[in-house]
Design a protein around this motif. Structure first.
Motif, PDB file in Angstrom:
ATOM      1  N   ALA B 345       0.836  -1.191   0.000  1.00 59.74           N
ATOM      2  CA  ALA B 345       0.000   0.000   0.000  1.00 59.74           C
ATOM      3  C   ALA B 345       0.870   1.240   0.000  1.00 59.74           C
ATOM      4  N   ALA B 346       1.939   1.176   0.784  1.00 63.34           N
ATOM      5  CA  ALA B 346       2.831   2.326   0.857  1.00 63.34           C
ATOM      6  C   ALA B 346       3.476   2.592  -0.498  1.00 63.34           C
ATOM      7  N   LEU B 347       3.924   1.518  -1.146  1.00 64.02           N
ATOM      8  CA  LEU B 347       4.551   1.706  -2.458  1.00 64.02           C
ATOM      9  C   LEU B 347       3.549   2.266  -3.454  1.00 64.02           C
ATOM     10  N   PHE B 348       2.328   1.762  -3.358  1.00 60.69           N
ATOM     11  CA  PHE B 348       1.291   2.278  -4.248  1.00 60.69           C
ATOM     12  C   PHE B 348       1.031   3.758  -3.951  1.00 60.69           C
ATOM     13  N   GLY B 349       0.956   4.032  -2.654  1.00 57.34           N
ATOM     14  CA  GLY B 349       0.708   5.410  -2.254  1.00 57.34           C
ATOM     15  C   GLY B 349       1.807   6.348  -2.732  1.00 57.34           C
ATOM     16  N   MET B 350       3.040   5.872  -2.722  1.00 54.41           N
ATOM     17  CA  MET B 350       4.156   6.703  -3.193  1.00 54.41           C
ATOM     18  C   MET B 350       3.950   7.079  -4.648  1.00 54.41           C
ATOM     19  N   ILE B 351       3.647   6.071  -5.463  1.00 58.17           N
ATOM     20  CA  ILE B 351       3.493   6.342  -6.889  1.00 58.17           C
ATOM     21  C   ILE B 351       2.278   7.238  -7.128  1.00 58.17           C
ATOM     22  N   SER B 352       1.169   6.903  -6.481  1.00 61.24           N
ATOM     23  CA  SER B 352      -0.036   7.679  -6.776  1.00 61.24           C
ATOM     24  C   SER B 352       0.120   9.105  -6.266  1.00 61.24           C
ATOM     25  N   HIS B 353       0.746   9.257  -5.127  1.00 60.82           N
ATOM     26  CA  HIS B 353       0.972  10.622  -4.636  1.00 60.82           C
ATOM     27  C   HIS B 353       1.892  11.370  -5.585  1.00 60.82           C
ATOM     28  N   GLY B 354       2.888  10.671  -6.097  1.00 57.90           N
ATOM     29  CA  GLY B 354       3.787  11.311  -7.052  1.00 57.90           C
ATOM     30  C   GLY B 354       3.034  11.822  -8.260  1.00 57.90           C
ATOM     31  N   ILE B 355       2.142  11.009  -8.769  1.00 57.78           N
ATOM     32  CA  ILE B 355       1.414  11.391  -9.978  1.00 57.78           C
ATOM     33  C   ILE B 355       0.393  12.488  -9.672  1.00 57.78           C
ATOM     34  N   VAL B 356      -0.407  12.259  -8.644  1.00 58.48           N
ATOM     35  CA  VAL B 356      -1.526  13.177  -8.392  1.00 58.48           C
ATOM     36  C   VAL B 356      -1.040  14.516  -7.844  1.00 58.48           C
ATOM     37  N   THR B 357      -0.176  14.453  -6.849  1.00 65.38           N
ATOM     38  CA  THR B 357       0.288  15.717  -6.283  1.00 65.38           C
ATOM     39  C   THR B 357       1.211  16.439  -7.253  1.00 65.38           C
ATOM     40  N   GLY B 358       1.972  15.654  -8.033  1.00 72.06           N
ATOM     41  CA  GLY B 358       2.767  16.280  -9.078  1.00 72.06           C
ATOM     42  C   GLY B 358       1.868  17.090 -10.005  1.00 72.06           C
ATOM     43  N   LEU B 359       0.775  16.474 -10.392  1.00 72.75           N
ATOM     44  CA  LEU B 359      -0.164  17.149 -11.286  1.00 72.75           C
ATOM     45  C   LEU B 359      -0.763  18.379 -10.606  1.00 72.75           C
ATOM     46  N   LEU B 360      -1.097  18.245  -9.340  1.00 69.60           N
ATOM     47  CA  LEU B 360      -1.671  19.392  -8.609  1.00 69.60           C
ATOM     48  C   LEU B 360      -0.694  20.566  -8.598  1.00 69.60           C
ATOM     49  N   PHE B 361       0.584  20.264  -8.398  1.00 75.80           N
ATOM     50  CA  PHE B 361       1.565  21.352  -8.384  1.00 75.80           C
ATOM     51  C   PHE B 361       1.729  21.963  -9.771  1.00 75.80           C
TER      52      PHE B 361
END
Lengths: 771, 515
Positions: B345-361
């Motif tokens: 879950a953590a690894l998944f969260g890392m990738i998804s946060h990278g994609i989603v928050t990257g996009l938000l920024f």
């Protein structure tokens, strides 16, 4: 039936097409892109429904004999014992093979899809399996060897149906060695709900073509309705809780978007946010409950969870906690007390949305979840164990308080909104009282007549030029005849007048509550029946009778709007006849392929509730009582509001009534309470956190930054003002700490950097040389 | 293809460095050439990345690492150039490649002041080498070197191209990370000196150190193990960042140029969490078990605290930055359970946060580019003035608040799921409490995201902007955002794509260790 999995996908496709091509290709006629998909959905549902009705579910169109599966239940115990991996054998692309492909190979894991649907469990499964093999068809009882009498009854009753629905799934993802499947479970309950959802969604889209004509964001509106329908269908068909949550939340999103459709106004934004956050608050429970279930059962497959709960494989405090937690999710989604306050506000959305989402479908998602996971709820909150449990109590309280609230509303949509809450309470109460079939039946009938009423109110509002206050209406009977007559049918159905739809389902609920030992709740239900008729009578009289009191020029709505009204009037009047006490075919439909859950004694693992089969007379007595109360309510409303026989200032003169009225008009002050809590704590708490961040953590931990102040003045990138500010705010202790740290680090970045780089370079060279 | 297997990782990692060197040689004025070189280097890297994806054996039959290379580097201290990929590092490696490429594409017509594409792109390429290197290192010293390399370019990016408070923010960022690194290095050295290879001698090799059967660290006492763990914890936790050492993050994010914020959120934060999974847990499982409840506690505090802080923000970027504290809390909660599900879950969260928050920024940056302000109170009606940008902001916000069917959900869901049943030896009641608190956090997350949408995207266009015409999403913005949008949907609907990669490695490493 095996094509039903297409339903969510079809509507998703409609959504995507409309959102991307609605403006460019369809030139704003987005309904051309969405309606066809809904039509196909309706056709597929009708087809599947036909299979349920005519084939009675024993053979499907391939000639596949359903459900004679001898290997089963062999490893129910293994399911839970094996911490992870319960019920996760191979996925079945092909439904026909899937049913038979019980995985002995993967045994030790579970009996899987085929062993799940009706799953007699654990003990006594041997003899049951034999029965199945002999073609008698196993009964879906959980009581195994304990209540033989009940089994006998069930044999007679269920001999011709029962057994498996269709499970179609594929491996979705594996995590930590546990595989989740994405898949659908099609049984009678699902088919009936699919039919209901797609028919109503189609009607509402057609109606919206007229109602939303020329409104802003028409394309998005149509697209979102399609997505919404897709979400609901996904929830209905989902075979596991994880997928169900997908549908559940997609609806939450759509409801947010649709309530806030006119998001230029702050009020509408707030209503949308309130709806989303309130249901999401409930979702804390839904999520936690799912986690607990996964923890104790090792699976999120709905059928497996039901089986495990019914057989006692899972149980105890954990199961009770899980059931209560899940029910909190239901309270949020289905607007039960005390989280019901979002629903009246949600009327800020366009009226078709209110009809679709906040009457017919989304709000029943919670009720559906209870019905779907009934094994878990029944065992968890011990339905049938005593005369009261959490679910029945919440349902009853909701039904009563909302019915009272509906009495004092002037906004025609708010009357219907509170009525919806009240009726949802009814459904929940039915499920809580062990009257599973009655609860589901009421979901079904209510969807039609409440959608009808909402669309009728929309027609009235449209005709009166966006007037929603009933004080500005009146006398519309003659001006809007089609709307009036269809509304009347809806009112009679909701009030529970024979032979309209609501009568039968309401009667069944009351009867179920009484017979299952929930007498108090029978009384509560009867009070609600009276109140319902009374407030509906009031609304009808205020709107349609007397003289017109407004200033607009009301007119009948276009046929695109009255068409759906006329169409919906038919089921509103008639669907109840499928569920008469003497021939309840509806019950047979919804139970096709489903565990038999109506007769609660069969379902109850402990079998404490006696089976009531001899009480037919009392059924008619109860029906008479509820009908009499409904007629009394309607009559009284006629006396009070049409003939004005009572002094209008009654509430002024009697103090108790005045207090009651104030209380109701302020919605029991619940909104003030919640709003107060949120507004009291949100700002200060958030600010406190922010302040902590700036003035505590930063000061305490940012010692390096502080020490910079003394040394960094000459550096290139130094902002004196800001750091000084921080410095001023810093505590003495921090300052001391800073001094200590200062000695360790010069604090001058350039210097530090240079040293660091030089040192590493030197070290590197040295080591390379040594190498 | 043998050659490719040996060299692919090194090539991908050092190619950006070559690109950076070429940039230095080019005259400052030839901006188009400079941009082309940088883009070319990152595209080449991405191509190698695709090659790696094709050659990578996903079947799970291959135990351990792939694309492995192990050469002597500094024999005096027994440190080797040992690199390799497995299911845990592969997704992060690809994420770093991809995000850098998208950032360079976005930069094409979005250079922040004081412009200077040459140095700006130089720093980005340098950063890429550091990030990629961190994810492939299988040697503690090698890891440390790459970990530190990342620091410099990011520091300069904030300090030179940042906003008004860039000086403060950049120094804060630098010192915080440096502070943690010092402890981390000490811990690495301690591990080295306390390790004994069966053949004699000490080692920095992560593979050897984490091999519990090999018994490299069998002489290590409990207390020593805890101290070492604590040292590494400090270094990694600051990078994540965990509460209460997160305060550098909002400042750094707010002040950094858009590209910097994106890289910081999407990749740099993951180096901390990755290090927990790659280094701390497998090497010191016993200490990890002792620390797990505290890590979990800090994680859930971060979730609630970050969300509450978001509600008080008046600046769009700062709000998104604080949301990272919350999201990384979910990641750390998953790690703290020490279960395969939690770590996946953590690894998944890392990738998804990278994609989603990257996009938000990205979106926040583009808004700032157009409005020249990030003040929430001055914004509004984005859906009217720029419907596409507004629509994308709504989409991404919902992804960020964890709507099912979008990337944010599976990670958060399974992270909480794992907290119900933490690894053996951990207190269940404690973790179940964490689970419920985290679930409360999801509501708060929804709260601040909707609050932001309400004020930024919805409503009427404020008078201040009434007469303005804005350009909606431009070509380069589309090019850099569409891949992220697609990944958000794909990962949300088919989380198995990512989980099937991580799960096997996670199982093979952790199922034995934590029972």
């Amino acid at each position: 039936m095996k094509f039903l999995f297409l339903l969510p996908l079809l509507n998703l496709a409609g959504f995507l097409l409309a959102i991307f091509f609605g403006k460019s290709v369809a030139k704003g006629k987005a309904h051309l892109l969405t309606v066809p998909f809904l039509v196909v959905s309706v056709l597929l549902s009708v087809f599947a429904f036909g299979q349920i009705v005519f084939d009675n579910g024993t053979v499907d169109d391939d000639g596949r004999t359903v459900a004679v599966c001898s290997v089963l239940a062999e490893s129910q115990d293994a399911t839970a014992a094996d911490g992870h991996g319960g019920g996760h054998e191979s996925g079945h692309e092909n439904p026909c093979e899937g049913v038979h492909a019980v995985s002995a190979a993967t045994s030790g894991v579970t009996s899987g899809t085929s062993g799940t649907t009706d799953a007699p469990a654990g003990h006594g499964s041997d003899e049951v399996s034999h029965a199945a093999a002999a073609g008698v068809v196993r009964l879906a009882s959980a009581d195994g060897g304990e209540t033989d009498v009940a089994q006998g009854v069930a044999h007679e009753e269920l001999g011709k149906r029962s057994s498996h629905g269709i499970d179609q799934s594929f491996e979705w993802f594996t995590i930590g060695g546990t595989t989740f499947h994405m898949g659908v479970h099609v049984d009678g309950l699902a088919v009936v709900l699919c039919l209901m959802v797609s028919v109503i969604a189609l009607m509402i889209q057609i109606y919206s073509i007229g109602y939303m004509k020329g409104e802003v964001r028409y394309v998005q509106f149509m697209a979102t309705i399609s997505l919404f329908a897709g979400g609901m269908l996904l929830l209905v068909l989902a075979s596991n809780l994880f997928l169900a949550i997908f549908g559940w939340e997609i609806m939450g999103l759509c409801s947010y978007l649709l309530i806030g459709h006119y998001w230029e106004e702050r009020e509408n934004q707030n209503a949308a946010i309130k709806a989303f956050l309130t249901t999401r608050t409930g979702d804390i429970g839904l999520l936690s409950g799912s986690f607990i279930l996964f923890g104790i059962a090792g699976t999120l497959n709905i059928q497996e969870l039901n089986d495990a709960a019914v057989t006692g494989t899972i149980g105890g405090v954990a199961l009770t906690t899980a059931a209560i937690a899940l029910f909190i999710g239901v309270i949020g989604k289905s607007a039960q007390f005390p989280l019901h306050t979002w629903l009246p506000d949600a009327m800020a959305g366009p009226t078709p949305v209110s009809a679709l989402i906040h009457a017919a479908t989304m709000v029943v998602a919670g009720v559906y979840l209870v019905a779907r996971l009934y094994g878990v709820f029944a065992a968890g909150v011990e339905i049938g164990e005593s005369g009261v449990n959490l679910i029945v109590a919440i349902g009853c309280v909701t039904a009563i308080i909302a019915a009272f609230l509906a009495l004092v509303q002037w906004d025609i949509k708010k009357v219907l909104a509170y009525s919806t809450i009240s009726q949802l309470g009814y459904m929940v109460m039915a499920l809580g009282a062990g009257a599973w079939g009655a609860g589901v039946f009421h979901v079904f009938t209510h969807a039609f007549f409440k959608a009808l009423l909402f669309l009728g109110s929309g027609s009235v509002i449209h005709g009166c030029h966006h007037e929603q206050d009933m004080r500005q209406m009146g006398g519309l009977r003659k001006l809007m005849p089609k709307t009036f007559w269809t509304w009347t049918i809806g009112t009679l159905a909701l009030s529970g007048i024979i032979p309209f739809a609501g009568f039968w389902s309401k009667d069944e609920i009351l009867g179920g509550a009484y017979q299952n030992g929930y007498e108090i709740f029978f009384v509560g239900g009867a009070i609600v029946a009276f109140l319902t008729a009374f407030y509906m009578g009031r609304a009808t009289i205020l709107t349609f009778f007397g003289d017109y009191r407004g200033h607009a020029h009301p007119h009948e709505s276009p046929s695109l709007m009255t068409g759906p009204l006329l169409f919906l009037a038919v089921p509103s009047a008639l669907v109840g006849l499928f569920g008469t006490p003497w021939n309840n075919v509806f019950l047979e439909w919804v139970q096709t392929f489903t565990v038999k859950m109506t007769d609660f004694a069969l379902f109850n693992p402990l079998g404490k509730v006696a089976v009531h089969h001899e009480v037919e007379t009392i059924t008619y007595v109860l029906a008479g009582v509820s009908l009499a109360l409904a007629l009394l309510g309607l009559g009284l409303s006629w006396v009070v509001f049409q003939m004005k026989k009572t002094p209008g200032d009654l509430t002024e003169r009697i103090a108790a009534l005045r207090v009651g009225r104030t209380l109701l008009e302020n919605k029991y002050y619940l909104d003030d309470l919640y709003g107060g809590i949120v507004y009291t704590f949100r700002e200060p708490l958030a600010k406190a956190v922010n302040w902590t961040n700036k003035h505590v953590i930063d000061v305490v931990l940012d010692l390096t930054g502080k020490s910079m102040i003394e040394f960094g003045k000459g550096t290139y990138f130094f902002d004196q003002d800001l750091l000084d500010k921080v410095y001023d705010g810093s505590a003495v202790g921090a300052d001391r700490g800073g001094n200590v740290l200062k000695r360790m680090q010069t604090g001058q970045v350039q210097q530090y950097l240079a040293v660091f780089l030089a040192a590493s370079a030197g070290l590197g060279i040295l080591l390379l040389a040594a190498n | 293809m043998e050659w490719f297997d040996d060299w692919a990782l090194s090539l991908a990692t050092f190619l950006p460095l070559v690109g950076a060197a070429i940039l230095l040689a080019l005259p400052k004025e030839r901006e188009n050439v400079i941009k082309t070189v940088a883009l070319g280097a990152s595209i080449l890297c991405a191509v190698i990345g695709i090659g790696i994806l094709f050659r990578f054996d996903f079947s799970g039959d291959v135990a351990g690492y792939q694309f492995e290379a192990n050469r002597k580097w500094i024999s005096a201290i027994g440190t080797n150039y040992h690199i390799g990929l497995d299911g845990i590092s592969l997704p992060l490696f690809i994420l770093a490649l991809g995000i850098t490429l998208l950032v360079i594409i976005y930069s094409w017509d979005h250079f922040p002041e004081p412009h200077n594409p040459k140095m700006f792109l130089f720093l980005i390429l340098l950063l890429e080498t550091g990030m990629l290197g961190s994810f492939i290192s299988l040697d503690l010293i090698l890891f440390f070197v790459f970990f530190e390399i990342v620091l410099l370019p990011m520091y300069f990016m904030i300090a030179v191209w940042g906003g008004e408070n860039r000086a403060y923010a950049s120094i804060k960022f630098f010192l915080f990370t440096m502070f943690g690194s010092a402890f981390m290095l000490v811990s690495f050295l301690a591990l080295y000196f306390m390790s004994t290879l069966p053949s004699g001698g000490h080692t920095f090799d992560i593979v050897h150190l984490s091999d519990q059967d090999l018994g490299v660290l069998s002489d290590l006492g409990t207390t020593a193990g805890r101290w070492i763990f604590a040292g590494m914890f400090l270094g990694f936790a600051i990078k994540v960042p965990m509460w209460p050492v997160h305060t550098w993050l909002p400042d750094a994010h707010t002040e950094a140029p858009t590209q910097g914020s994106v890289l910081l959120a999407a990749v740099l934060l993951k180096m901390g969490t990755y290090a927990f999974v790659r280094i701390s847990l497998p090497i010191l499982p016993d200490a990890a078990r002792d620390f797990a409840p505290y890590i979990g506690l800090l994680a859930v505090i971060g979730i609630i605290y970050g969300s509450l802080a978001c509600l008080a923000q008046t600046d769009v970027k700062r709000l998104i930055a604080f949301s990272s504290v919350g999201h990384m809390g979910f990641v750390m909660l998953g790690i703290a359970t020490l279960t395969p599900i939690g770590i996946n879950a953590a690894l998944f969260g890392m990738i998804s946060h990278g994609i989603v928050t990257g996009l938000l920024f990205f979106l926040a940056g583009s808004m700032q580019h157009r409005y020249h302000t990030r003040e929430i109170s001055r914004l509004g009606g984005l859906l009217i003035s720029m419907p596409r940008l507004g629509g994308l902001l709504v989409f991404t916000s919902f992804a960020s608040l964890g709507l099912p069917a979008l990337a944010g959900f599976p990670g958060e869901f399974s992270s909480m799921l794992s907290a119900y049943q933490p690894a053996e030896g951990l207190n269940e009641a404690v973790f179940r409490t964490f689970m419920v608190i985290a679930a409360v956090g999801t509501v708060l997350t929804a709260g601040y995201m909707l609050y932001m949408l309400q004020r930024v995207a919805q409503g009427k266009v404020p008078d201040e902007w009434a007469g303005h015409t804005f350009h909606d999403i431009g070509t380069f913005e589309y090019m850099s955002w569409v891949p992220l949008v697609l990944m958000t949907v794909v990962l949300g609907v088919f989380p198995g794509i990512l989980m099937s990669v991580t799960d096997k490695s996670v199982m093979s490493i952790f199922s034995g260790i934590f029972g």
